[in-house]
Design a protein around this motif. Structure first.
Motif, PDB file in Angstrom:
ATOM      1  N   ASP A  19       0.810  -1.217   0.000  1.00  0.00           N
ATOM      2  CA  ASP A  19       0.000   0.000   0.000  1.00  0.00           C
ATOM      3  C   ASP A  19       0.849   1.274   0.000  1.00  0.00           C
ATOM      4  O   ASP A  19       0.537   2.226  -0.702  1.00  0.00           O
ATOM      5  N   GLU A  20       1.925   1.296   0.774  1.00  0.00           N
ATOM      6  CA  GLU A  20       2.778   2.497   0.813  1.00  0.00           C
ATOM      7  C   GLU A  20       3.497   2.708  -0.512  1.00  0.00           C
ATOM      8  O   GLU A  20       3.615   3.827  -1.001  1.00  0.00           O
ATOM      9  N   ARG A  23       0.982   3.970  -2.929  1.00  0.00           N
ATOM     10  CA  ARG A  23       0.702   5.392  -2.684  1.00  0.00           C
ATOM     11  C   ARG A  23       1.774   6.266  -3.350  1.00  0.00           C
ATOM     12  O   ARG A  23       1.452   7.257  -4.012  1.00  0.00           O
TER      13      ARG A  23
END
Length: 82
Positions: A19-20, A23
């Motif tokens: 997810d990071e 992002r």
């Protein structure tokens, strides 16, 4: 990717993009003007990752294909800009 002027395709499958990482990619892709195809298959995203991809897709007018592979809730995310 923010300053990329030549790369048109990127394969990040099996690269452990979470997810990071998603992002960060999406932040860069919001301003990228050359990438037309990206493969993110076999990475692990949760709702945050998919939400960032959707937000990026709303503003990126260059990326024509985004492959994410098979997930529980969706199999393929493909979008064509307006």
């Amino acid at each position: 990717l923010k300053v990329n002027k030549t790369l048109t395709s990127m394969n990040l499958s099996y690269c452990r993009v979470g997810d990071e990482g998603c992002r960060a990619l999406c932040k860069s892709l919001k301003v990228n003007k050359t990438l037309t195809s990206m493969n993110l298959s076999f990475n692990v995203f949760r709702d945050d990752g998919f939400e960032n991809l959707a937000k990026m897709a709303k503003v990126n007018t260059t990326l024509l294909s985004l492959q994410i592979g098979e997930y529980k809730h969706t199999q393929v995310l493909l979008f064509v800009p307006k």
